[in-house]
Design a protein around this motif. Structure first.
Motif, PDB file in Angstrom:
ATOM      1  N   PHE A  18       0.823  -1.205   0.000  1.00 14.63           N
ATOM      2  CA  PHE A  18       0.000   0.000   0.000  1.00 14.63           C
ATOM      3  C   PHE A  18       0.863   1.263   0.000  1.00 14.63           C
ATOM      4  CE2 PHE A  18      -2.698  -3.315   1.728  1.00 14.63           C
ATOM      5  CZ  PHE A  18      -3.856  -3.134   0.989  1.00 14.63           C
ATOM      6  N   ALA A  19       1.998   1.225   0.696  1.00 14.64           N
ATOM      7  CA  ALA A  19       2.874   2.389   0.719  1.00 14.64           C
ATOM      8  C   ALA A  19       3.433   2.685  -0.674  1.00 14.64           C
ATOM      9  CB  ALA A  19       4.017   2.162   1.712  1.00 14.64           C
ATOM     10  N   ALA A  20       3.840   1.629  -1.398  1.00 12.18           N
ATOM     11  CA  ALA A  20       4.375   1.823  -2.744  1.00 12.18           C
ATOM     12  C   ALA A  20       3.297   2.326  -3.696  1.00 12.18           C
ATOM     13  CB  ALA A  20       4.982   0.522  -3.265  1.00 12.18           C
ATOM     14  N   LEU A  21       2.099   1.749  -3.610  1.00 12.99           N
ATOM     15  CA  LEU A  21       1.004   2.209  -4.464  1.00 12.99           C
ATOM     16  C   LEU A  21       0.643   3.653  -4.146  1.00 12.99           C
ATOM     17  CD1 LEU A  21      -1.345  -0.915  -4.485  1.00 12.99           C
ATOM     18  CD2 LEU A  21      -0.081   0.030  -6.435  1.00 12.99           C
ATOM     19  N   ASN A  22       0.725   4.025  -2.886  1.00 14.32           N
ATOM     20  CA  ASN A  22       0.408   5.404  -2.517  1.00 14.32           C
ATOM     21  C   ASN A  22       1.381   6.385  -3.154  1.00 14.32           C
ATOM     22  OD1 ASN A  22      -1.287   7.220  -1.091  1.00 14.32           O
ATOM     23  ND2 ASN A  22       0.285   7.462   0.466  1.00 14.32           N
ATOM     24  N   ILE A  23       2.630   5.990  -3.296  1.00 17.12           N
ATOM     25  CA  ILE A  23       3.606   6.855  -3.965  1.00 17.12           C
ATOM     26  C   ILE A  23       3.272   6.980  -5.450  1.00 17.12           C
ATOM     27  CG2 ILE A  23       6.039   7.093  -4.596  1.00 17.12           C
ATOM     28  CD1 ILE A  23       6.681   5.638  -1.948  1.00 17.12           C
ATOM     29  N   VAL A  24       2.863   5.880  -6.071  1.00 20.23           N
ATOM     30  CA  VAL A  24       2.445   5.931  -7.474  1.00 20.23           C
ATOM     31  C   VAL A  24       1.258   6.879  -7.630  1.00 20.23           C
ATOM     32  CG1 VAL A  24       1.515   4.610  -9.402  1.00 20.23           C
ATOM     33  CG2 VAL A  24       3.294   3.599  -7.955  1.00 20.23           C
ATOM     34  N   PHE A  25       0.256   6.734  -6.765  1.00 22.36           N
ATOM     35  CA  PHE A  25      -0.917   7.603  -6.825  1.00 22.36           C
ATOM     36  C   PHE A  25      -0.524   9.063  -6.571  1.00 22.36           C
ATOM     37  CE2 PHE A  25      -3.466   3.748  -5.143  1.00 22.36           C
ATOM     38  CZ  PHE A  25      -3.510   3.204  -6.420  1.00 22.36           C
ATOM     39  N   PHE A  26       0.397   9.268  -5.652  1.00 24.02           N
ATOM     40  CA  PHE A  26       0.855  10.625  -5.339  1.00 24.02           C
ATOM     41  C   PHE A  26       1.445  11.304  -6.569  1.00 24.02           C
ATOM     42  CE2 PHE A  26       4.577  13.218  -4.037  1.00 24.02           C
ATOM     43  CZ  PHE A  26       3.919  14.262  -3.396  1.00 24.02           C
TER      44      PHE A  26
END
Length: 363
Positions: A18-26
């Protein structure tokens, strides 16, 4: 004698998903798409701060015991980190060839060639102007490389005998970690009226992308592993810590209105620590984040994180979506492709290269 490895912490691996996906979304979304989670996506840069602390914790979880006993072979440790991280790092630079050539117009010739030399050597992060050279997220690897060099000595620090000792030294690191951001807020050296995620200025670049401001977070993670050793894995304490971490982070992001420079790294260190301790236990939270799909994707989080920026630009510059008339599915199809490519890189590049290099280097 083969050294017995500690138990896997699958819930932390799942959280990395989830942390990695959040960076992508960011980087590549409109936070408003995510409804009540929009404050979390808008502060996606905090996932990087979390990764830095988590790396210190996981390294100490695996190596601190040996380091305190004087049994950690430093050279072998450094070789192991190099073989684990550098192949994907190098691949991310190869995939960023378009970004690399675009850097010519963004820098003077001197700085361009300096970035060309320093980035493959993991040294670009020490110069704020070049920290995001060639591959924007790669500045963290410049920082991590420096942390790995000093890790064996930090990990060898003897833990306190009492709980209060653990808490006092973590509190000291928390205060130390907030000093750079607090000084920036007080003096505003870049003279920006309202600093936010889109602000760009020399002192802010140094605060965000250079190794020293983030060092307390890494050390916090290392020393947190000592506290982890004295808290029971089962029971309600870790569940409460995890819930405090999640709720505290969300409330601060949604309702706190804290200065950007202060929240960027140091402020949330205790709450990140609560998350890590909570998910390192055996409880409903760790079972939730230890779900096999989350762990499967989380294992590729390093590949996804490091390559997503250049892959996204390469993918969208190719025009494939338009040729296949799939642009209506964007960006969601692009997110899925990034995850798939991250997993492919893990199994086709990272793991095979790691085995080859470890045999070659004797790591």
């Amino acid at each position: 004698m083969e050294i017995q490895k500690p138990a896997r912490l699958d819930a932390l691996t799942g959280l990395r998903c989830f942390a990695a996906l959040n960076i992508v979304f960011f980087h590549f979304s409109n936070p408003d798409w995510f409804g009540p989670l929009s404050p979390v996506v808008n502060a996606g840069y905090l996932s990087v701060s979390f990764f830095i602390m988590l790396s210190g914790f996981v390294l100490a979880y695996n190596y601190a015991g040996r380091a305190r006993e004087g049994k950690l072979d430093r050279v072998r440790f450094w070789k192991a980190r190099l073989t684990r991280l550098y192949p994907v790092y190098l691949l991310s630079l190869v995939l960023g060839y378009q970004t690399y050539f675009a850097e010519r117009s963004a820098h003077t010739p001197h700085m361009f060639w300096l970035g060309t030399i320093l980035t493959p050597l993991l040294l670009q992060g020490w110069i704020p102007e070049l920290a995001t050279f060639w591959n924007t997220p790669a500045w963290t690897m410049s920082a991590e490389a420096a942390y790995y060099v000093i890790f064996p000595w930090i990990a060898s620090i003897r833990p306190p005998q009492r709980l209060a000792g653990h808490l006092w030294r973590l509190t000291g690191l928390w205060v130390l970690g907030m000093i750079p951001g607090a000084l920036y807020v007080i003096f505003n050296p870049d003279h920006i009226a309202n600093v936010d995620r889109f602000s760009v200025a020399p002192w802010l670049q140094a605060l965000k992308f250079t190794p020293l401001p983030h060092l307390p977070s890494f050390i916090f993670g290392v020393l947190l592993a000592s506290l982890d050793e004295v808290i029971e894995r089962t029971g309600w304490v870790r569940t409460v810590l995890g819930l405090i971490g999640f709720a505290g982070i969300y409330c601060i992001l949604a309702y706190g209105h804290m200065p950007y420079a202060l929240i960027h790294d140091g402020l949330l260190m205790p709450l990140f620590g609560c998350l890590i301790l909570g998910l390192s236990g055996i409880n409903p939270l760790s079972k939730l984040f230890g779900f096999s799909v989350f762990v499967f994707v989380g294992e590729s989080s390093y590949c996804l994180y490091l390559m997503h920026f250049n892959l996204w630009n390469l993918w969208h510059a190719s025009g494939v979506l338009q040729m296949l008339n799939l642009q209506w599915m964007d960006p969601w199809i692009s997110y899925a492709i990034l995850v798939a490519l991250g997993l492919a890189t893990l199994y086709l590049v990272e793991k095979p290269a790691q085995k080859i290099l470890r045999r070659w280097l004797g790591a």
